[in-house]
Design an enzyme around this catalytic site. Structure first.
Site, PDB file in Angstrom:
ATOM      1  CD  GLU A   2      49.835  41.366  54.141  1.00 26.82           C
ATOM      2  OE1 GLU A   2      49.505  42.556  54.024  1.00 26.82           O
ATOM      3  OE2 GLU A   2      51.013  40.996  54.261  1.00 26.82           O
ATOM      4  CG  ASP A   3      48.936  44.094  50.729  1.00 30.05           C
ATOM      5  OD1 ASP A   3      49.399  43.045  51.235  1.00 30.05           O
ATOM      6  OD2 ASP A   3      49.678  45.001  50.297  1.00 30.05           O
TER       7      ASP A   3
ATOM      8  CE  LYS B  94      51.131  38.788  43.159  1.00 34.92           C
ATOM      9  NZ  LYS B  94      52.090  39.673  42.480  1.00 34.92           N
TER      10      LYS B  94
ATOM     11  CG  ASP C 217      54.020  37.584  45.400  1.00 39.98           C
ATOM     12  OD1 ASP C 217      53.601  36.840  44.508  1.00 39.98           O
ATOM     13  OD2 ASP C 217      55.032  38.301  45.257  1.00 39.98           O
TER      14      ASP C 217
ATOM     15  NE  ARG D 105      51.677  52.652  49.828  1.00 37.72           N
ATOM     16  CZ  ARG D 105      52.157  51.429  50.054  1.00 37.72           C
ATOM     17  NH1 ARG D 105      51.353  50.387  50.040  1.00 37.72           N
ATOM     18  NH2 ARG D 105      53.442  51.250  50.280  1.00 37.72           N
TER      19      ARG D 105
ATOM     20  CG  PHE E 186      53.779  44.154  40.601  1.00 38.16           C
ATOM     21  CD1 PHE E 186      54.410  43.471  41.623  1.00 38.16           C
ATOM     22  CD2 PHE E 186      53.490  45.501  40.773  1.00 38.16           C
ATOM     23  CE1 PHE E 186      54.751  44.108  42.810  1.00 38.16           C
ATOM     24  CE2 PHE E 186      53.834  46.148  41.964  1.00 38.16           C
ATOM     25  CZ  PHE E 186      54.466  45.453  42.977  1.00 38.16           C
TER      26      PHE E 186
END
Ligand code: IMP
Length: 174
Positions: A98-99, A130, A102, A164, A151
């Site tokens: 996963e990137d 995060k 959050d 991206r 962000f």
């Protein structure tokens, strides 16, 4: 909104290269046999491709897509499965790639639906985390970088489908 752009580099291309190679080595040491990687589109595509290029031996891959953010920088809290896997997970050693974690809602949802498909083991690798934004406690075995509440875009991550392609992680100031 749409003309926002990253104003500074948070994680450079060199830092990403080094850390991703390190993560690949660690994951491979933990999983020397067949490893089945499930990458979460679209954000994880660049991380995943660099990760697997640093792995030798038997690695298979599949992709799923979820949508958790409409547009902009705030979470809707809703997660929707947009593309499912092509192959079954029964008995396999599965690694979710996963990137970013959050609030943790997306990953919690993913882990739940994948665990229900009876993999032999299920672990997660996230490039970024995060922790200050977490709403649910979710387990992540491999974290690339822990970051403050910014962000971020680049290296697969987007803001309204832009950025991206950046080879580094940049910050969008609010
Ligand atoms: P969560 O469900 O709140 O943990 O959000 C996870 C998803 O939100 C990630 O997979 C990203 O697609 C997106 N996301 C969260 N934070 C950021 C960010 O800083 N930049 C870009 N996308 C983000």
């Amino acid at each position: 909104m749409a003309d926002r752009h990253p104003t500074r580099v948070l994680i450079s291309r060199e830092q990403l290269d080094t850390r991703v190679a390190e993560m690949a080595r660690q994951i491979r040491a933990d999983y020397p046999g067949n490893l089945h990687i499930v990458a979460v589109l679209k954000g994880a595509f660049m991380f995943m491709s660099d990760l697997v290029r640093n792995m030798e031996g038997s690695v298979s891959m599949d992709f799923m897509a979820v949508s958790s953010y409409a547009k902009g920088t705030t979470s809707s809290g809703e997660v929707r499965l947009v593309k499912d896997l092509d192959t079954a997970l029964d008995g396999r050693d599965v690694l979710i790639v996963e990137d970013i974690v959050d609030t943790g809602l997306t990953l919690t949802y993913l882990q739940e639906i994948l665990r229900a498909r009876n993999p032999r083991t299920l672990r997660t690798a996230c490039l970024l985390s995060k922790p200050s934004r977490r709403k649910v406690d979710v387990g992540v075995e491999y974290v690339g970088f822990t970051i403050e509440d910014h962000f971020v875009v680049g290296y697969g991550l987007d803001y309204a489908e832009q950025f991206r392609n950046l080879p580094y992680i940049g910050v969008i100031e609010s």
